[in-house]
Design a protein around this motif. Structure first.
Motif, PDB file in Angstrom:
ATOM      1  N   GLU A  16     -40.449 -14.455  52.795  1.00 17.08           N
ATOM      2  CA  GLU A  16     -41.462 -13.414  52.942  1.00 17.08           C
ATOM      3  C   GLU A  16     -41.642 -13.045  54.412  1.00 17.08           C
ATOM      4  N   VAL A  17     -41.971 -11.772  54.638  1.00 13.59           N
ATOM      5  CA  VAL A  17     -42.128 -11.250  55.991  1.00 13.59           C
ATOM      6  C   VAL A  17     -43.513 -10.618  56.126  1.00 13.59           C
ATOM      7  N   LEU A  18     -44.256 -11.062  57.143  1.00 15.22           N
ATOM      8  CA  LEU A  18     -45.549 -10.456  57.449  1.00 15.22           C
ATOM      9  C   LEU A  18     -45.368  -9.441  58.571  1.00 15.22           C
ATOM     10  N   THR A  19     -46.023  -8.305  58.429  1.00 17.83           N
ATOM     11  CA  THR A  19     -45.967  -7.296  59.488  1.00 17.83           C
ATOM     12  C   THR A  19     -47.293  -7.186  60.230  1.00 17.83           C
ATOM     13  N   GLU A  20     -48.269  -7.985  59.828  1.00 14.65           N
ATOM     14  CA  GLU A  20     -49.518  -8.099  60.585  1.00 14.65           C
ATOM     15  C   GLU A  20     -49.972  -9.555  60.522  1.00 14.65           C
ATOM     16  N   TRP A  21     -50.779  -9.974  61.466  1.00 14.33           N
ATOM     17  CA  TRP A  21     -51.027 -11.406  61.669  1.00 14.33           C
ATOM     18  C   TRP A  21     -52.502 -11.716  61.884  1.00 14.33           C
ATOM     19  N   SER A  22     -53.328 -11.077  61.099  1.00 19.79           N
ATOM     20  CA  SER A  22     -54.749 -11.413  61.157  1.00 19.79           C
ATOM     21  C   SER A  22     -54.946 -12.840  60.663  1.00 19.79           C
ATOM     22  N   VAL A  23     -56.050 -13.444  61.051  1.00 23.73           N
ATOM     23  CA  VAL A  23     -56.332 -14.815  60.622  1.00 23.73           C
ATOM     24  C   VAL A  23     -56.378 -14.891  59.100  1.00 23.73           C
ATOM     25  N   GLU A  24     -56.968 -13.882  58.466  1.00 25.85           N
ATOM     26  CA  GLU A  24     -57.081 -13.886  57.007  1.00 25.85           C
ATOM     27  C   GLU A  24     -55.705 -13.883  56.342  1.00 25.85           C
ATOM     28  N   SER A  25     -54.796 -13.035  56.854  1.00 25.93           N
ATOM     29  CA  SER A  25     -53.447 -12.959  56.275  1.00 25.93           C
ATOM     30  C   SER A  25     -52.701 -14.273  56.453  1.00 25.93           C
ATOM     31  N   LEU A  26     -52.877 -14.888  57.597  1.00 27.42           N
ATOM     32  CA  LEU A  26     -52.187 -16.151  57.868  1.00 27.42           C
ATOM     33  C   LEU A  26     -52.751 -17.286  57.019  1.00 27.42           C
ATOM     34  N   VAL A  27     -54.077 -17.290  56.809  1.00 28.02           N
ATOM     35  CA  VAL A  27     -54.679 -18.315  55.941  1.00 28.02           C
ATOM     36  C   VAL A  27     -54.130 -18.187  54.529  1.00 28.02           C
ATOM     37  N   GLU A  28     -54.061 -16.964  54.035  1.00 24.75           N
ATOM     38  CA  GLU A  28     -53.538 -16.730  52.689  1.00 24.75           C
ATOM     39  C   GLU A  28     -52.100 -17.216  52.558  1.00 24.75           C
ATOM     40  N   LYS A  29     -51.311 -16.962  53.581  1.00 27.04           N
ATOM     41  CA  LYS A  29     -49.905 -17.367  53.540  1.00 27.04           C
ATOM     42  C   LYS A  29     -49.768 -18.893  53.623  1.00 27.04           C
ATOM     43  N   LEU A  30     -50.523 -19.536  54.496  1.00 20.94           N
ATOM     44  CA  LEU A  30     -50.404 -20.984  54.679  1.00 20.94           C
ATOM     45  C   LEU A  30     -50.884 -21.760  53.453  1.00 20.94           C
ATOM     46  N   ARG A  31     -51.836 -21.211  52.712  1.00 19.68           N
ATOM     47  CA  ARG A  31     -52.332 -21.893  51.511  1.00 19.68           C
ATOM     48  C   ARG A  31     -51.256 -22.021  50.441  1.00 19.68           C
ATOM     49  N   LYS A  32     -50.250 -21.174  50.498  1.00 15.65           N
ATOM     50  CA  LYS A  32     -49.151 -21.238  49.534  1.00 15.65           C
ATOM     51  C   LYS A  32     -48.139 -22.330  49.894  1.00 15.65           C
ATOM     52  N   LYS A  33     -48.344 -22.974  51.064  1.00 15.90           N
ATOM     53  CA  LYS A  33     -47.460 -24.048  51.554  1.00 15.90           C
ATOM     54  C   LYS A  33     -45.981 -23.643  51.503  1.00 15.90           C
ATOM     55  N   PRO A  34     -45.633 -22.508  52.095  1.00 17.46           N
ATOM     56  CA  PRO A  34     -44.222 -22.093  52.061  1.00 17.46           C
ATOM     57  C   PRO A  34     -43.381 -22.940  53.007  1.00 17.46           C
ATOM     58  N   ILE A  53     -50.736 -14.018  68.505  1.00 14.35           N
ATOM     59  CA  ILE A  53     -50.276 -14.471  67.188  1.00 14.35           C
ATOM     60  C   ILE A  53     -50.446 -15.980  67.049  1.00 14.35           C
ATOM     61  N   CYS A  54     -50.035 -16.717  68.079  1.00 14.48           N
ATOM     62  CA  CYS A  54     -50.134 -18.181  68.018  1.00 14.48           C
ATOM     63  C   CYS A  54     -51.592 -18.635  67.969  1.00 14.48           C
ATOM     64  N   GLY A  55     -52.467 -17.903  68.655  1.00 12.45           N
ATOM     65  CA  GLY A  55     -53.889 -18.233  68.589  1.00 12.45           C
ATOM     66  C   GLY A  55     -54.435 -18.062  67.182  1.00 12.45           C
ATOM     67  N   ASN A  56     -54.088 -16.946  66.534  1.00  7.88           N
ATOM     68  CA  ASN A  56     -54.521 -16.719  65.153  1.00  7.88           C
ATOM     69  C   ASN A  56     -53.937 -17.761  64.211  1.00  7.88           C
ATOM     70  N   LEU A  57     -52.693 -18.136  64.465  1.00  4.88           N
ATOM     71  CA  LEU A  57     -52.028 -19.132  63.622  1.00  4.88           C
ATOM     72  C   LEU A  57     -52.732 -20.483  63.731  1.00  4.88           C
ATOM     73  N   SER A  58     -53.145 -20.832  64.942  1.00  6.14           N
ATOM     74  CA  SER A  58     -53.850 -22.097  65.145  1.00  6.14           C
ATOM     75  C   SER A  58     -55.190 -22.108  64.416  1.00  6.14           C
ATOM     76  N   VAL A  59     -55.921 -20.994  64.500  1.00  9.10           N
ATOM     77  CA  VAL A  59     -57.213 -20.892  63.805  1.00  9.10           C
ATOM     78  C   VAL A  59     -57.013 -20.966  62.296  1.00  9.10           C
ATOM     79  N   ALA A  60     -55.996 -20.252  61.803  1.00  8.40           N
ATOM     80  CA  ALA A  60     -55.739 -20.235  60.362  1.00  8.40           C
ATOM     81  C   ALA A  60     -55.364 -21.622  59.844  1.00  8.40           C
ATOM     82  N   ALA A  61     -54.560 -22.352  60.609  1.00  5.92           N
ATOM     83  CA  ALA A  61     -54.106 -23.676  60.170  1.00  5.92           C
ATOM     84  C   ALA A  61     -55.267 -24.649  60.035  1.00  5.92           C
TER      85      ALA A  61
END
Length: 597
Positions: free
Chosen positions: A414-432, A456-464
């Motif tokens: 899967e490919v994300l074209t935007e990286w909001s915290v919400e989108s990243l949380v949704e993606k990480l919950r699927k444990k891909p 992007i990395c900042g949002n990823l850290s918050v989402a994780a």
């Protein structure tokens, strides 16, 4: 060019006046301008020319150039012939005698575990001595313990109950009843760790006998110099005077050759086989030709050593015209920020002043010949091991792709074209196992690309932090091997691996030089159209230097290590792993262009 100031033995090979005449036209062209070689700085050469004039003005013009020494004898009140007739002895024979009657040494204190000291101390460990080390830099002490050494918490503790203490001591301590041995060394870091140094030792017979076994363990060549403590340093001082002058004059000669439009590699080969050569010329000029200033011996060492020489000569009232100029050249190099680079970097002083480059142009290679010269590929395919490791790895792989090229080469990802915290949380919950984020940062400036990746990395850290039991690894995927955007994003890591593999694009790395295939030939990347790209251009074909260039000197080429194709193909994955794990904190470049899997 040759400066044969002391030539022949009673035979007139060339008169001083002839020498003066032959040097004058070249000197005038260097200083006053002649066509394309105007304003070449020729400091060392000028000093030599002035000394020849000095000899001629003292009525020695018709004699051999070797008689210049007579002028110096008159000026200084010294007679070299008388000094040469002093009592003769064999320094190596004295060393053998000292070693034969040396006392047993079991425990050694070693204060100062720098580049040379660490190698010497660890070699003593390998020679079955018990060594207690001390250094102000704590990580070095950890390395020393790992090598099998003991450590002291202070110089006093380190020197307690030892048979021999190795340390830099001032001579005035002799009055305290210590048995001092003055033992300067020559040979560099590698030979220090191998126990193959050249050591010039001086001191009382009693002191030398007490330390003979230690000196023997550290040296391949051991010379005992008569004259008491300090005589050894005198010999080393003369050696460093000549070494520094030879490096500086070699740099000067090659800069003049480059300004004359000569092929510097051909010039080097000619001089190497002619009267103007020296050991330093043959050893250091290749560094200049390769533009490789990895510090085998740092430029600042000659700032120090020639500084000692000039201070000592001043106290003795001995003018050292040539050595003083050489010292100033090394000082200029250090002031320009090159002090920690190899001492061959003194040539940069001339390159900066004149605008010439001594570096020999990298050759275009015959592709077929190069491929046939390589060792065979590692026989075991590691792909199954990679799959097993991937299956057992619970981390999610997050790939930041700077343009769509990467996403077009994979499937079921899967490919994300935007990286909001919400989108990243949704993606990480699927444990891909993996997902891409398309950043489209290829066309951005380094500064804007850096800011975007940090966002992007900042949002990823918050989402994780919002997802239980999630861990991830970030991969930066650039669309080309030599893009500065990747290097500009490097943060504080233990190591970064640059793996410029692009077989389909005809990219090959050979001895750190990156080549681009053009039909049957391999062209240095710095000489291709890619290097002239308006956004991502570069000058360096050498990947070590490319890193320094793209980080604007923040990561010097000397701190970049490399893994060769020979290690990859002959040592395999285990050898690569050992090499990586034994590195100190630095940028790691892997020349893995030939790795097929």
């Amino acid at each position: 060019m040759s400066f044969p100031l002391f030539v022949g033995d009673g035979v007139i090979l060339l008169s001083l006046q002839d020498f003066q005449k032959s040097y004058s036209p070249v000197f005038e062209r260097c200083c006053f301008g002649y066509g394309q070689i105007a304003y070449i700085s020729s400091s060392t050469f000028g000093c030599c020319h002035q000394q020849l004039i000095l000899g001629s003005s003292h009525g020695q013009g018709d004699d051999s150039d070797a008689t210049l020494v007579k002028v110096w004898g008159k000026l200084l009140g010294a007679n070299i012939q008388d000094a040469a007739s002093a009592e003769l002895y064999e320094p190596e024979q004295l060393a053998r005698q000292i070693i034969a009657k040396s006392t047993v040494v079991k425990r050694i204190g070693f204060i100062g575990l720098g580049a040379m000291g660490f190698g010497m101390a660890t070699h003593l460990l390998k020679s079955n001595f018990c060594v207690v080390g001390y250094d102000v830099y704590k990580p070095t002490l950890t390395r020393f313990v790992n090598a099998g050494g003991l450590i002291g918490n202070s110089p006093a503790e380190t020197s307690k109950d030892v048979d021999v203490l190795v340390v830099m001591l001032e001579r005035r301590l002799q009055s305290r009843g210590l048995k001092l041995v003055d033992a300067p060394v020559s040979g560099g870091v590698k030979r220090a760790s191998e126990g193959t140094l050249t050591i010039m030792a001086s001191g009382t017979d009693e002191a030398l006998t007490c330390t003979g076994s230690v000196l023997s363990a550290l040296s391949e060549k051991l010379y005992v110099i008569r004259g008491g403590c300090g005589a050894g340093s005198g010999v080393k001082m003369i050696n460093q005077l000549l070494a520094g002058v030879h490096i500086a004059s070699g740099a000067e000669a090659m800069a003049l050759g480059a300004r004359l439009g000569l092929n510097t590699r051909m010039l080097f080969d000619f001089v190497k086989n002619s009267g103007g050569t020296s050991w330093m010329f043959e050893n250091r000029v290749p560094h200049m030709l390769d533009n490789d200033y990895t510090p085998y011996s740092a430029l600042d060492i000659f700032v120090k050593d020639l500084g000692i020489v000039t201070r000592e000569s001043s106290s003795l009232k001995v003018p050292l015209h040539i050595a003083t100029v050489a010292h100033q050249l090394f000082l200029a190099g250090s002031a320009a920020g090159w002090g920690r680079q190899d001492d061959a970097g003194v040539v940069k002083v001339y390159e900066t002043l004149t605008g010439v480059k001594v570096e020999g142009k990298l050759p275009v290679l015959k592709k077929e010949v190069v491929l046939q010269s390589l060792p065979p590929e590692w026989p075991l395919d590691p792909i199954d091991d990679i799959h097993r490791l991937n299956q057992s790895n619970s981390k999610t792989l997050v790939v930041l792709d700077d343009d769509p090229t990467g996403t077009q080469t994979v499937h079921d990802i899967e490919v994300l074209t935007e990286w909001s915290v919400e989108s990243l949380v949704e993606k990480l919950r699927k444990k891909p196992k993996c997902f891409f984020i398309l950043t489209n940062s290829r066309s951005l400036s380094s500064e804007k690309a850096s800011a975007l990746i940090k966002d992007i990395c900042g949002n990823l850290s918050v989402a994780a932090k919002s997802v239980e039991n999630i861990d991830y690894t970030v991969v930066l995927r650039g669309d080309s091997t030599l893009r500065d955007a990747v290097v500009s994003l490097l943060g504080e890591m233990d190591a970064w691996i640059i793996c410029p593999f692009f077989l389909q694009g005809g990219r090959y790395t050979i001895k750190d030089i990156h080549y681009v295939a053009d039909s049957d030939w391999l062209v240095p990347a710095g000489d291709t159209e890619f290097a002239r790209d308006a956004s991502f251009g570069y000058k360096s074909s050498n990947l070590r230097e490319w890193v320094e260039e793209k980080t604007r000197g923040r990561i010097p080429a000397s701190s970049v290590s490399s893994i060769s194709i020979n290690l990859l193909r002959e040592g395999g994955p285990d050898a690569v792993c050992d090499t990586l794990c034994n590195l100190q904190k630095l940028m790691q470049q892997v020349n893995a262009t030939w790795l097929q899997n």
